[in-house]
Design an enzyme around this catalytic site. Structure first.
Site, PDB file in Angstrom:
ATOM      1  N   TYR A 143     -14.334 -18.563  12.510  1.00  0.00           N
ATOM      2  CA  TYR A 143     -12.781 -17.886  12.270  1.00  0.00           C
ATOM      3  C   TYR A 143     -12.535 -18.387  10.779  1.00  0.00           C
ATOM      4  O   TYR A 143     -12.122 -17.646   9.467  1.00  0.00           O
ATOM      5  CB  TYR A 143     -11.778 -17.334  12.951  1.00  0.00           C
ATOM      6  CG  TYR A 143     -11.992 -16.733  13.242  1.00  0.00           C
ATOM      7  CD1 TYR A 143     -12.921 -16.078  14.632  1.00  0.00           C
ATOM      8  CD2 TYR A 143     -10.677 -15.378  14.068  1.00  0.00           C
ATOM      9  CE1 TYR A 143     -13.216 -15.363  15.549  1.00  0.00           C
ATOM     10  CE2 TYR A 143     -11.267 -14.621  14.662  1.00  0.00           C
ATOM     11  CZ  TYR A 143     -11.872 -14.533  15.390  1.00  0.00           C
ATOM     12  OH  TYR A 143     -12.408 -13.466  16.738  1.00  0.00           O
ATOM     13  N   LYS A 189     -22.852 -22.240  23.002  1.00  0.00           N
ATOM     14  CA  LYS A 189     -24.240 -21.442  22.971  1.00  0.00           C
ATOM     15  C   LYS A 189     -25.090 -23.201  22.461  1.00  0.00           C
ATOM     16  O   LYS A 189     -25.833 -23.272  21.435  1.00  0.00           O
ATOM     17  CB  LYS A 189     -24.471 -21.000  21.542  1.00  0.00           C
ATOM     18  CG  LYS A 189     -25.684 -19.782  21.687  1.00  0.00           C
ATOM     19  CD  LYS A 189     -26.056 -19.040  22.729  1.00  0.00           C
ATOM     20  CE  LYS A 189     -27.554 -18.775  22.232  1.00  0.00           C
ATOM     21  NZ  LYS A 189     -28.013 -17.970  23.443  1.00  0.00           N
ATOM     22  N   ASP A 221     -23.814 -16.395  26.489  1.00  0.00           N
ATOM     23  CA  ASP A 221     -24.683 -14.950  26.874  1.00  0.00           C
ATOM     24  C   ASP A 221     -24.382 -14.955  28.771  1.00  0.00           C
ATOM     25  O   ASP A 221     -24.207 -14.169  28.828  1.00  0.00           O
ATOM     26  CB  ASP A 221     -25.492 -15.049  26.380  1.00  0.00           C
ATOM     27  CG  ASP A 221     -26.571 -15.879  26.784  1.00  0.00           C
ATOM     28  OD1 ASP A 221     -25.985 -17.338  27.304  1.00  0.00           O
ATOM     29  OD2 ASP A 221     -28.221 -16.235  25.955  1.00  0.00           O
ATOM     30  N   ASP A 245     -12.917 -14.777  22.168  1.00  0.00           N
ATOM     31  CA  ASP A 245     -12.063 -13.062  21.487  1.00  0.00           C
ATOM     32  C   ASP A 245     -12.800 -12.782  22.065  1.00  0.00           C
ATOM     33  O   ASP A 245     -12.333 -11.194  22.812  1.00  0.00           O
ATOM     34  CB  ASP A 245     -12.776 -12.956  19.868  1.00  0.00           C
ATOM     35  CG  ASP A 245     -12.074 -11.693  18.998  1.00  0.00           C
ATOM     36  OD1 ASP A 245     -11.229 -11.365  19.591  1.00  0.00           O
ATOM     37  OD2 ASP A 245     -12.698 -11.140  18.491  1.00  0.00           O
ATOM     38  N   ASP A 249     -11.394  -9.937  25.783  1.00  0.00           N
ATOM     39  CA  ASP A 249     -11.772  -8.724  25.774  1.00  0.00           C
ATOM     40  C   ASP A 249     -12.227  -7.393  27.020  1.00  0.00           C
ATOM     41  O   ASP A 249     -11.986  -6.971  27.061  1.00  0.00           O
ATOM     42  CB  ASP A 249     -12.225  -7.625  24.730  1.00  0.00           C
ATOM     43  CG  ASP A 249     -11.167  -7.732  23.601  1.00  0.00           C
ATOM     44  OD1 ASP A 249     -10.554  -8.578  23.222  1.00  0.00           O
ATOM     45  OD2 ASP A 249     -11.212  -6.126  23.115  1.00  0.00           O
TER      46      ASP A 249
HETATM   47  C1  IPM Z   1      -7.442 -10.872  18.973  1.00  0.00           C
HETATM   48  C2  IPM Z   1      -7.849 -10.136  17.667  1.00  0.00           C
HETATM   49  C3  IPM Z   1      -7.719 -10.998  16.043  1.00  0.00           C
HETATM   50  C4  IPM Z   1      -8.402 -11.951  16.660  1.00  0.00           C
HETATM   51  C5  IPM Z   1      -8.041 -10.207  15.566  1.00  0.00           C
HETATM   52  C6  IPM Z   1      -6.600  -9.066  15.070  1.00  0.00           C
HETATM   53  C7  IPM Z   1      -8.119 -10.987  14.144  1.00  0.00           C
HETATM   54  O1  IPM Z   1      -9.130  -9.547  18.308  1.00  0.00           O
HETATM   55  O2  IPM Z   1      -6.108 -11.787  18.734  1.00  0.00           O
HETATM   56  O3  IPM Z   1      -8.415 -10.888  19.724  1.00  0.00           O
HETATM   57  O4  IPM Z   1      -9.321 -11.696  16.281  1.00  0.00           O
HETATM   58  O5  IPM Z   1      -8.114 -13.388  17.247  1.00  0.00           O
HETATM   59 MN    MN Z   2      -9.863  -9.643  19.907  1.00  0.00          MN
END
Ligand code: IPM
Ligand code: MN
Length: 357
Positions: A143, A189, A221, A245, A249
């Site tokens: 990032y 990885k 993975d 990240d 999710d």
């Molecule tokens: C998160 C979001 C952020 C990230 C974005 C909005 C920059 O997806 O907080 O997970 O990638 O960290």
């Molecule tokens: Mn995110």
């Protein structure tokens, strides 16, 4: 005299303002019978800040956060700003704020409410009892790595981790594990990336300071696959910025709705607390967003930034209670719902409940 905490509020874009209002309602309800009170100062970040100030992160927002005891944040982003140059996009504001506040540790717990076992796309028997905790490095990795850029012929980003960055995030993971089931799974990885091999070697060194914790390693993975195959195997997952990240999710679907999961970003001068979901512009302003992830983020704020764990527990209990009683926002309307509520209705129900716990 009650203690007084200063909270910086960043509502942001999309559903941000609606969900933050409900979290404030619940915070006010919990503090009435605690030994503290909260004051709130609002600041702009994201697309709304760009529209008014020409930047997604005005200086006064950073300064305001630095003067506060904690930051409670909703969400940012929306199609309207997607075509702007990168430095003006809402996401850049959030990344810069994380960096400016030094928030290198992002904590993302995932657990399952029994009443919502059917809400996930995964089978209930796979989910029952899942309780995992993602520790994501937040201010390094790909990032932020340099060089980065694009010249029309090629584009590039760089994944960099220094030893110190790995040590400090690994310590957060091991400390977290000590308060939980004493297992850390470090995800990397290392079969392909030098930076991951370095990550792995460094985590092994840090582990020596925590002999009671069992450390395992997994390629990212495989971890993505194991999370849906058998999520109960995980306690603390330690990983870098981009893998964390993506995996967090994925992990959110274990709980049935991304609208349920909170997060805490800590390690710096002031902690920042936000739901893991985005600004959901498609449903903004309709009063149907689920504020629970933000309400639980407020609970994490009480626990991790203000050390008010009794109040934090009360909020968590109230959320469980209300879900058990069958109150649901639209995202969860098909799962053991007794009553479908608007964003502000469920916020009020949780606030009433918390006042009596
Ligand atoms: C998160 C979001 C952020 C990230 C974005 C909005 C920059 O997806 O907080 O997970 O990638 O960290
Ligand atoms: Mn995110």
């Amino acid at each position: 005299m009650k203690k007084r905490y200063k909270i910086a509020i960043i509502k942001g874009d999309g559903i941000g303002p609606e969900i933050i209002d409900e979290a404030i309602k619940v915070l006010d309800a919990v503090s009435t019978n605690e030994d503290f009170e909260l004051s709130y100062d609002e600041y702009l970040m994201g697309g709304c800040a760009y529209d008014v100030k020409g930047t997604p992160l005005p200086d006064e927002t950073i300064e305001g956060c630095l003067k506060s005891d904690a930051v409670l944040f909703g969400a940012i982003g929306g199609q309207k700003w997607d075509t702007l140059p990168r430095q003006f996009r809402p996401e850049s504001g959030l990344l810069k704020l994380r960096k400016s506040l030094g928030l290198f540790a992002n904590l993302r717990p995932t657990s399952v409410f029994d009443e919502l076992l059917d809400a996930s796309t995964l089978k209930p028997e796979v989910l029952k009892g899942v309780d995992l905790f993602v520790v994501r490095e937040l201010t390094g990795g790909i990032y932020f790595g340099e060089p980065r850029g694009s010249d029309g012929v090629k584009a590039f980003n760089t994944m960099v981790y220094t030893k110190d960055e790995i040590i400090r995030i690994a310590k957060v993971a091991f400390e977290s594990a000590m308060k939980r089931r004493k297992q850390v799974c470090s995800v990397d990885k290392a079969n392909v990336l030098e930076v991951s091999q370095f990550w792995r070697d460094t985590v092994i060194e840090v582990a020596k300071e925590y002999p009671q914790v069992t450390l395992t390693h997994m390629y990212v993975d495989n971890a993505a696959m194991q999370l849906v195959r058998n999520p109960r195997q995980f306690d603390v997952i330690l990983t870098g910025n981009i893998f964390g990240d993506i995996l967090s999710d994925e992990a959110s679907m274990i709980s049935g709705s991304i609208g349920l999961l909170p997060s805490a970003s800590v390690g710096g001068k002031v902690g920042l607390f936000e739901p893991i979901h985005g600004s959901a512009p498609d449903i903004a302003g309709q009063g149907i967003a689920n504020p629970i992830a933000t309400i639980l983020s407020a609970s994490m704020m009480l626990r991790f930034a203000l050390n008010e764990s009794k109040a934090a527990d009360r909020i968590e209990k109230a959320v469980k209670h209300v879900l058990k009683d069958g109150y649901r926002t639209k995202d969860l309307s098909e799962f053991n719902a007794k009553e479908i509520c608007s964003t502000s209705q469920i916020g009020s129900i949780i606030a009433d409940c918390v006042a009596n716990i």
